[in-house]
Design a protein around this motif. Sequence first.
Motif, mmCIF file in Angstrom:
data_model
loop_
_atom_site.group_PDB
_atom_site.id
_atom_site.type_symbol
_atom_site.label_atom_id
_atom_site.label_comp_id
_atom_site.label_asym_id
_atom_site.label_seq_id
_atom_site.Cartn_x
_atom_site.Cartn_y
_atom_site.Cartn_z
ATOM 1 N N ARG A 1 -18.549 -43.531 44.995
ATOM 2 C CA ARG A 1 -18.486 -44.763 45.465
ATOM 3 C C ARG A 1 -19.730 -45.530 44.595
ATOM 4 N NH1 ARG A 1 -19.597 -45.030 51.293
ATOM 5 N NH2 ARG A 1 -21.261 -43.529 50.523
ATOM 6 N N VAL A 2 -19.364 -46.868 44.761
ATOM 7 C CA VAL A 2 -20.410 -47.636 44.145
ATOM 8 C C VAL A 2 -21.849 -47.470 44.838
ATOM 9 C CG1 VAL A 2 -21.350 -50.317 43.830
ATOM 10 C CG2 VAL A 2 -18.897 -49.419 43.212
ATOM 11 N N ALA A 3 -21.732 -47.084 46.021
ATOM 12 C CA ALA A 3 -23.063 -47.043 47.072
ATOM 13 C C ALA A 3 -23.520 -45.669 46.506
ATOM 14 C CB ALA A 3 -22.402 -46.834 48.415
ATOM 15 N N ASP A 4 -23.130 -44.868 46.037
ATOM 16 C CA ASP A 4 -23.753 -43.458 45.480
ATOM 17 C C ASP A 4 -24.697 -43.824 44.552
ATOM 18 O OD1 ASP A 4 -21.978 -42.195 47.496
ATOM 19 O OD2 ASP A 4 -20.563 -41.814 45.919
ATOM 20 N N ALA A 5 -24.747 -45.040 43.816
ATOM 21 C CA ALA A 5 -25.667 -45.172 42.743
ATOM 22 C C ALA A 5 -27.106 -45.329 43.605
ATOM 23 C CB ALA A 5 -25.602 -46.543 42.209
ATOM 24 N N ALA A 6 -27.048 -45.551 44.880
ATOM 25 C CA ALA A 6 -28.637 -45.860 45.394
ATOM 26 C C ALA A 6 -29.259 -44.512 45.405
ATOM 27 C CB ALA A 6 -28.413 -46.287 46.889
ATOM 28 N N ARG A 7 -28.597 -43.176 45.551
ATOM 29 C CA ARG A 7 -29.330 -42.071 45.801
ATOM 30 C C ARG A 7 -29.649 -41.564 44.248
ATOM 31 N NH1 ARG A 7 -24.757 -37.411 47.640
ATOM 32 N NH2 ARG A 7 -23.378 -37.629 45.593
ATOM 33 N N ASP A 8 -28.772 -41.684 43.494
ATOM 34 C CA ASP A 8 -29.224 -41.338 42.160
ATOM 35 C C ASP A 8 -30.298 -42.258 41.503
ATOM 36 O OD1 ASP A 8 -27.305 -39.394 41.934
ATOM 37 O OD2 ASP A 8 -25.816 -40.414 40.927
ATOM 38 N N ALA A 9 -30.214 -43.527 41.876
ATOM 39 C CA ALA A 9 -31.276 -44.441 41.218
ATOM 40 C C ALA A 9 -32.760 -43.839 41.903
ATOM 41 C CB ALA A 9 -31.199 -45.885 41.448
ATOM 42 N N ALA A 10 -32.544 -43.681 43.166
ATOM 43 C CA ALA A 10 -33.927 -42.920 43.920
ATOM 44 C C ALA A 10 -34.402 -41.737 43.435
ATOM 45 C CB ALA A 10 -33.447 -42.824 45.551
ATOM 46 N N ALA A 11 -33.467 -40.720 42.969
ATOM 47 C CA ALA A 11 -33.755 -39.594 42.234
ATOM 48 C C ALA A 11 -34.401 -39.828 40.924
ATOM 49 C CB ALA A 11 -32.353 -38.697 42.121
ATOM 50 N N VAL A 12 -33.782 -40.904 40.072
ATOM 51 C CA VAL A 12 -34.489 -41.101 38.777
ATOM 52 C C VAL A 12 -35.896 -41.877 39.123
ATOM 53 C CG1 VAL A 12 -34.311 -42.570 36.947
ATOM 54 C CG2 VAL A 12 -32.352 -41.424 37.694
ATOM 55 N N ALA A 13 -35.867 -42.762 40.183
ATOM 56 C CA ALA A 13 -37.375 -43.205 40.127
ATOM 57 C C ALA A 13 -38.253 -42.172 40.601
ATOM 58 C CB ALA A 13 -37.251 -44.569 41.317
ATOM 59 N N ASP A 14 -37.857 -41.697 41.455
ATOM 60 C CA ASP A 14 -38.825 -40.032 41.889
ATOM 61 C C ASP A 14 -39.184 -39.417 40.535
ATOM 62 O OD1 ASP A 14 -38.636 -41.124 44.428
ATOM 63 O OD2 ASP A 14 -37.360 -39.468 44.839
ATOM 64 N N ALA B 1 -29.293 -53.196 48.375
ATOM 65 C CA ALA B 1 -28.732 -53.037 49.721
ATOM 66 C C ALA B 1 -29.139 -51.775 50.512
ATOM 67 C CB ALA B 1 -27.011 -53.163 49.695
ATOM 68 N N LEU B 2 -29.208 -50.740 49.885
ATOM 69 C CA LEU B 2 -29.347 -49.539 50.475
ATOM 70 C C LEU B 2 -30.717 -48.911 50.418
ATOM 71 C CD1 LEU B 2 -25.899 -47.835 49.577
ATOM 72 C CD2 LEU B 2 -26.478 -49.150 51.654
ATOM 73 N N LEU B 3 -31.561 -49.515 49.629
ATOM 74 C CA LEU B 3 -32.969 -49.044 49.223
ATOM 75 C C LEU B 3 -33.690 -50.258 49.565
ATOM 76 C CD1 LEU B 3 -32.423 -47.102 46.009
ATOM 77 C CD2 LEU B 3 -32.783 -46.033 48.205
ATOM 78 N N PRO B 4 -33.743 -51.093 50.519
ATOM 79 C CA PRO B 4 -34.603 -52.230 50.899
ATOM 80 C C PRO B 4 -36.136 -51.858 50.863
ATOM 81 C CG PRO B 4 -33.665 -51.351 52.811
ATOM 82 C CD PRO B 4 -33.075 -50.260 52.008
ATOM 83 N N ASP B 5 -36.587 -50.726 51.094
ATOM 84 C CA ASP B 5 -37.987 -50.605 50.877
ATOM 85 C C ASP B 5 -38.510 -50.127 49.511
ATOM 86 O OD1 ASP B 5 -37.996 -50.948 53.760
ATOM 87 O OD2 ASP B 5 -37.767 -48.700 54.338
ATOM 88 N N ARG B 6 -37.745 -50.069 48.587
ATOM 89 C CA ARG B 6 -38.013 -49.738 47.383
ATOM 90 C C ARG B 6 -37.679 -50.692 46.276
ATOM 91 N NH1 ARG B 6 -37.178 -43.293 46.197
ATOM 92 N NH2 ARG B 6 -38.677 -44.013 44.556
ATOM 93 N N VAL B 7 -36.523 -51.529 46.774
ATOM 94 C CA VAL B 7 -36.222 -52.692 45.514
ATOM 95 C C VAL B 7 -36.790 -53.849 45.987
ATOM 96 C CG1 VAL B 7 -34.265 -53.850 44.673
ATOM 97 C CG2 VAL B 7 -33.970 -51.430 45.207
ATOM 98 N N ARG B 8 -37.259 -54.233 45.032
ATOM 99 C CA ARG B 8 -38.351 -55.380 45.195
ATOM 100 C C ARG B 8 -37.669 -56.843 44.658
ATOM 101 N NH1 ARG B 8 -43.751 -53.685 42.121
ATOM 102 N NH2 ARG B 8 -44.399 -55.262 42.934
ATOM 103 N N ALA B 9 -36.758 -56.710 43.939
ATOM 104 C CA ALA B 9 -35.769 -57.701 43.470
ATOM 105 C C ALA B 9 -34.488 -57.212 42.852
ATOM 106 C CB ALA B 9 -36.633 -58.873 42.424
ATOM 107 N N ALA B 10 -33.584 -57.937 42.375
ATOM 108 C CA ALA B 10 -32.345 -57.545 41.802
ATOM 109 C C ALA B 10 -31.810 -58.698 41.123
ATOM 110 C CB ALA B 10 -31.482 -56.958 42.913
ATOM 111 N N SER B 11 -31.022 -58.406 39.969
ATOM 112 C CA SER B 11 -30.575 -59.395 38.989
ATOM 113 C C SER B 11 -29.173 -58.592 38.632
ATOM 114 C CB SER B 11 -31.438 -59.607 37.626
ATOM 115 O OG SER B 11 -30.727 -60.814 37.213
#
Length: 298
Positions: A71-84, A108-118
């Motif tokens: 799902r589109v939502a699954d990008a949040a966990r992959d993005a977190a893994a990349v950032a880590d 939406a799903l990483l509010p404590d990590r994403v400081r801004a979005a475009s």
Amino acid sequence: MGLPVRADDGRLLVAEEWGDPSGTPVLLFHGTPGTRLGTLLPGLAEQHPGFRFLAYDRPGYGESLRSPGRRVADAARDAAAVADAFGVERFAVVGRSGGGPHALACAALLPDRVRAASVLVGLAPPDAAGLDWYAGMTPFNVREYGLALAHLDGRDPGGLERDLAARADAIRRDPVRLLDDLRAELSPHDLPIVEDPRVRAALLRTYQEALRVSHHGWLDDCLAFVRPWGFDVASVVAPVLLRHGLDDAFSPVSHTRWLAGRIPGAEPALVPEAAGHFAAQWALPDVLRWLDGQGAGR
């Protein structure tokens, strides 16, 4: 060569970084079809020394392993893994075209990590109330998303896969094929942009790498866009810039207008002149200036 990153379920993702190692991290989401290699035009990282750019190939593109049914939502966990993997805690996200929904998922799903979005020339969710999702969209995209819906509801479960597998095979033999297929539906403003040598080289490189192994990333992107995304865009609390050209028919501007009315505090930037879909290739400097103004670039 990119950096291999392990997602939380053990899948391999391929990621990359450019720019200033001590700069503000910005995670870039590529379009559809696409890869990390198409997120920055040549020279942009060097022109913006205050930023550290990260990008990864979504599952099924390049050598990133497929995640069937994603799902589109699954990008949040992959993005977190990349950032880590790069030692990054907080970051901004920027998504162009098919990357836009995935950038919103992170906000939406990483509010404590994403400081801004475009989001540049992005899409709205398929269940967007009051939006005619296909209005103003090119026949090319209407057909692909129609096949995606037919896949999901069982009317034609193999149609989209057959179509994209054949397209991907042709593009592997000749990457110019996709640009030629799209040419008839490009606006008069898009034609000179895709003929610019820098843009054309970047597009051909990313299409070739995206589909080098398989067509599955393209397939799974299309399916993800037309099924429920798995989050509510109204839950985004970070500052959001929504940039869209009024002449865009691949992702109609009505999608961005809808998002602007649902995301609290979103800032729409609707470009009135010479602004088709591919003009977003040149928009990153404006986005970075906006990030600076939000305090996300410091």
